[in-house]
Enzyme design. Structure first.
Site, PDB file in Angstrom:
ATOM      1  CD  GLU A   1     -26.475  17.942 -14.132  1.00  0.00           C
ATOM      2  OE1 GLU A   1     -26.038  16.816 -14.415  1.00  0.00           O
ATOM      3  OE2 GLU A   1     -27.339  18.537 -14.789  1.00  0.00           O
TER       4      GLU A   1
ATOM      5  CE  LYS B   1     -27.276  13.541  -9.559  1.00  0.00           C
ATOM      6  NZ  LYS B   1     -26.424  14.723  -9.595  1.00  0.00           N
TER       7      LYS B   1
ATOM      8  NE  ARG C   1     -23.030   4.913 -11.613  1.00  0.00           N
ATOM      9  CZ  ARG C   1     -23.248   6.200 -11.831  1.00  0.00           C
ATOM     10  NH1 ARG C   1     -22.476   6.866 -12.647  1.00  0.00           N
ATOM     11  NH2 ARG C   1     -24.239   6.811 -11.237  1.00  0.00           N
TER      12      ARG C   1
HETATM   13  P1  ATP Z   1     -26.652   9.760 -11.221  1.00  0.00           P
HETATM   14  O1  ATP Z   1     -26.143   8.928 -12.362  1.00  0.00           O
HETATM   15  O2  ATP Z   1     -26.946   9.006  -9.989  1.00  0.00           O
HETATM   16  O3  ATP Z   1     -27.769  10.641 -11.613  1.00  0.00           O
HETATM   17  P2  ATP Z   1     -24.557  11.568 -11.724  1.00  0.00           P
HETATM   18  O4  ATP Z   1     -23.341  10.825 -12.114  1.00  0.00           O
HETATM   19  O5  ATP Z   1     -25.354  12.185 -12.796  1.00  0.00           O
HETATM   20  O6  ATP Z   1     -25.448  10.655 -10.806  1.00  0.00           O
HETATM   21  P3  ATP Z   1     -23.177  13.847 -10.738  1.00  0.00           P
HETATM   22  O7  ATP Z   1     -23.746  14.931  -9.922  1.00  0.00           O
HETATM   23  O8  ATP Z   1     -22.807  14.124 -12.128  1.00  0.00           O
HETATM   24  O9  ATP Z   1     -24.232  12.660 -10.671  1.00  0.00           O
HETATM   25  O10 ATP Z   1     -22.003  13.128  -9.976  1.00  0.00           O
HETATM   26  C1  ATP Z   1     -20.978  13.787  -9.287  1.00  0.00           C
HETATM   27  C2  ATP Z   1     -19.821  12.836  -9.118  1.00  0.00           C
HETATM   28  O11 ATP Z   1     -20.241  11.685  -8.396  1.00  0.00           O
HETATM   29  C3  ATP Z   1     -19.298  12.359 -10.454  1.00  0.00           C
HETATM   30  O12 ATP Z   1     -17.897  12.481 -10.454  1.00  0.00           O
HETATM   31  C4  ATP Z   1     -19.723  10.930 -10.530  1.00  0.00           C
HETATM   32  O13 ATP Z   1     -18.779  10.164 -11.216  1.00  0.00           O
HETATM   33  C5  ATP Z   1     -19.815  10.515  -9.058  1.00  0.00           C
HETATM   34  N1  ATP Z   1     -20.801   9.446  -8.883  1.00  0.00           N
HETATM   35  C6  ATP Z   1     -22.087   9.455  -9.258  1.00  0.00           C
HETATM   36  N2  ATP Z   1     -22.679   8.284  -8.984  1.00  0.00           N
HETATM   37  C7  ATP Z   1     -21.740   7.497  -8.408  1.00  0.00           C
HETATM   38  C8  ATP Z   1     -21.724   6.153  -7.913  1.00  0.00           C
HETATM   39  N3  ATP Z   1     -22.802   5.382  -7.927  1.00  0.00           N
HETATM   40  N4  ATP Z   1     -20.576   5.690  -7.387  1.00  0.00           N
HETATM   41  C9  ATP Z   1     -19.476   6.467  -7.334  1.00  0.00           C
HETATM   42  N5  ATP Z   1     -19.419   7.731  -7.790  1.00  0.00           N
HETATM   43  C10 ATP Z   1     -20.529   8.249  -8.332  1.00  0.00           C
HETATM   44 MG    MG Z   2     -23.943  13.251 -14.201  1.00  0.00          MG
END
Ligand code: ATP
Ligand code: MG
Length: 562
Positions: A38, A273, A263
């Site tokens: 995102e 984020k 994760r």
């Molecule tokens: P955050 O929780 O840090 O704000 P998010 O999950 O909202 O991150 P996205 O942009 O939705 O961020 O994530 C894109 C992809 O990255 C998703 O498929 C998510 O599962 C993966 N992802 C996000 N954080 C991690 C992590 N700590 N380890 C592994 N994969 C991750």
């Molecule tokens: Mg997300």
């Protein structure tokens, strides 16, 4: 430890699923993954794990991996983030070719699919507000209640949904919900929201839309539209999978398989984020690419290499086990990589002057130094040597204890690649600070060895004073001073920011060869660590960032385990 991702012999549970699918001829033996960020912030090292997994899985099985911006929320998404995400994925070494997609480009299709569900009687327009919806939803222990709007006729739903799209209602006034089961044990299945009204401009679609799809409604459709075979995501989506499957089954469209993995969590930092944005907005750091940030841009600016990050992700492996990885491992991977690649230089970070009393005035000689003892092909370079030098302040002690092997009056040490020198006296200023260390050198020891075989107990680095480049060096340490900054229920993580995470050394002396160093190329300052030229440098002044010191805590941890 083995490299679980890059090494083709090795496998993980996802690759085992894929290999079984290939064997069974599923999806005509196609493998197609995606990375779906995102664009609401910069990517962090956790995202690097997801990127590397999805792209390297496609690579391993001769498949494809799409880059897809999951830009379904107009409120917090920005072009700057789209740009940085593309740069980060490329920098990590991956190529989406012509397959960079935006979920927002599917809005029309998604709308049509929603109409299809309404026509089937599987979706309805609901007038409850957010709070009411929450109340009707029940709790994990208590079943929910049907919305009073649940039994609207198909025609009424179609008409209201059209009006929602046409902007006839205000933000939050109505939602479109899936008609599933308000008593499901899985809360995600209790008539989840598919569309909400948000009168807000979108970075890609402008003002075309005022209804926006939720993640759960949109994500499976995005995967289906792009013919993804294996949709890899993190464990928090496990409870959403029944819904992912329900939507695709109801629509009877192509149905990818969602697979969840754990994760990445890393100690001494945070990985959300939203919180990283808070650090940036409130200026706890200088920006998303501050070298202390766990963002990919921050790590790059800190001196991390794509190879080190890929190695790290390979070592931690892919599984469903939640755990916290030690920052020391990430640092170890960087040292491991830079040890092989980085050219060595002499740099004195906290200088004190040495005067070699018996060295000829105005003489300079060029001594030979090895560029990288780990890589003969890196060759040799010339180092100027002269009467006045700088050494590190803490390589000299006036009242040295017995076990201090470095320089003190009366002791002989080796100057790396140069000569043996012996300290004879010191000069001090009116405050009692040492200003100069007077030494003599032994001309017979050129290159650093005595023909008579006598030994010295230590070798120190140095820089010729008149040839030195003056520079600023930014010494970085971990951003938080405790291992889990989110562990304290009373205090905000902001209270655990390490006050010593940045120390600026303004008076460093570098060997002149560093004048020609390339931007973005990490180097070793002998005995001090790995450093990288920072983007804040200009024609007048070079600025270096500490990437990582030479002390490897990970090796120590592993040794103590044995
Ligand atoms: P955050 O929780 O840090 O704000 P998010 O999950 O909202 O991150 P996205 O942009 O939705 O961020 O994530 C894109 C992809 O990255 C998703 O498929 C998510 O599962 C993966 N992802 C996000 N954080 C991690 C992590 N700590 N380890 C592994 N994969 C991750
Ligand atoms: Mg997300």
């Amino acid at each position: 430890m083995e490299k679980m991702i890059e090494n083709k012999e090795n496998t993980n549970f996802i690759h085992q699923i894929i290999e079984k699918d290939l064997l069974e001829g599923k999806n005509d033996k196609r493998i197609h993954t995606r990375f779906p960020p995102e664009p609401n912030g910069y990517l962090h090292i956790g995202h690097a794990k997801a990127i590397i997994l999805s792209f390297s899985t496609a690579e391993k099985y001769n498949g494809l991996c799409n880059l897809r911006f999951d830009d379904t929320n107009p409120m917090k998404e920005e072009e700057e983030f789209v740009k940085s995400i593309k740069e980060n994925v490329k920098w990590l070494g991956y190529d989406w070719a012509d397959r960079c997609y935006f979920a927002s480009n599917y809005f029309e299709k998604m709308y049509d699919y929603a109409v299809q569900l309404i026509k089937k009687g599987s979706a309805y327009v609901c007038d409850l507000n957010g709070e009411e919806i929450r109340k009707y939803r029940g709790t994990p222990k208590m079943s929910g209640e049907n919305s009073p709007y649940r039994d609207r006729s198909v025609d009424e739903n179609l008409e209201l949904f059209k009006k929602m799209r046409d902007g006839e209602f205000s933000t939050g006034e109505k939602t479109l919900r899936a008609k599933i089961d308000m008593s499901s044990s899985n809360m995600n299945m209790r008539d989840p929201i598919m569309y909400r009204i948000i009168h807000s401009e979108h970075h890609n679609t402008g003002n075309k839309w005022c209804i926006y799809p939720t993640y759960d409604w949109a994500h499976g459709l995005e995967d289906s539209i792009e013919n993804i075979t294996h949709s890899l995501c993190t464990l928090e989506f496990e409870d959403h999978r029944p819904l992912y499957d329900w939507f695709l089954d109801e629509l009877n469209v192509y149905h990818p398989q969602q697979i969840e993995f754990s994760r990445l969590n890393l100690n001494y930092t945070i990985m959300s984020k939203r919180k990283l944005a808070e650090l940036v907005e409130n200026k706890y750091v200088t920006g998303w690419d501050d070298p202390r940030m766990p963002t990919i841009s921050g790590l790059k600016r800190r001196g991390y290499t794509p190879e080190a990050i890929r190695d790290f992700v390979g070592r931690i492996g892919i599984s469903k086990n939640e755990g916290v990885v030690d920052m020391a491992l990430l640092e170890h991977c960087l040292r491991d990589d830079l040890n092989k690649k980085a050219l060595r230089f002499m740099a004195v970070l906290n200088p004190i002057k040495v005067v070699i009393d018996n060295y000829p005035e105005n003489q300079t000689e060029e001594l030979e130094a090895i560029n990288n003892p780990e890589d003969e092909s890196a060759g040799k370079r010339k180092l100027p040597f002269s009467k006045e030098l700088y050494i590190e302040k803490d390589d000299f002690m006036e009242d040295a204890p017995k076990k201090f092997w470095r320089l003190t009056v009366g002791r002989e040490v080796r100057l790396r690649y140069a000569y043996f020198i012996k300290a004879t006296s010191i000069s001090k200023d009116e405050n009692g600070e040492i200003t100069e260390i007077h030494c003599t050198y032994d001309p017979e020891t050129k290159g650093g060895n005595a023909p008579d075989g006598r030994k010295v107990k230590s070798t120190i680095h140095w820089v010729s004073a008149k040839d030195a480049i003056d520079t600023e060096v930014r010494m970085y340490d971990r951003l938080f001073s405790i291992s889990n900054p989110l562990s304290d229920k009373e205090k905000s993580y902001l209270e655990f920011i390490n006050p010593d995470s940045l120390k600026i050394l303004e008076n460093c002396k570098l060997e002149p060869n560093l004048k020609n160093i390339n931007n973005g190329e990490a180097v070793q300052f002998e005995r001090n660590g790995y450093f990288i030229l920072d983007k804040d440098s200009n024609d007048k002044k070079q600025i270096f960032n500490l990437a990582v010191t030479l002390r490897d805590q990970w090796k120590k941890i592993q040794k103590n385990k044995k």
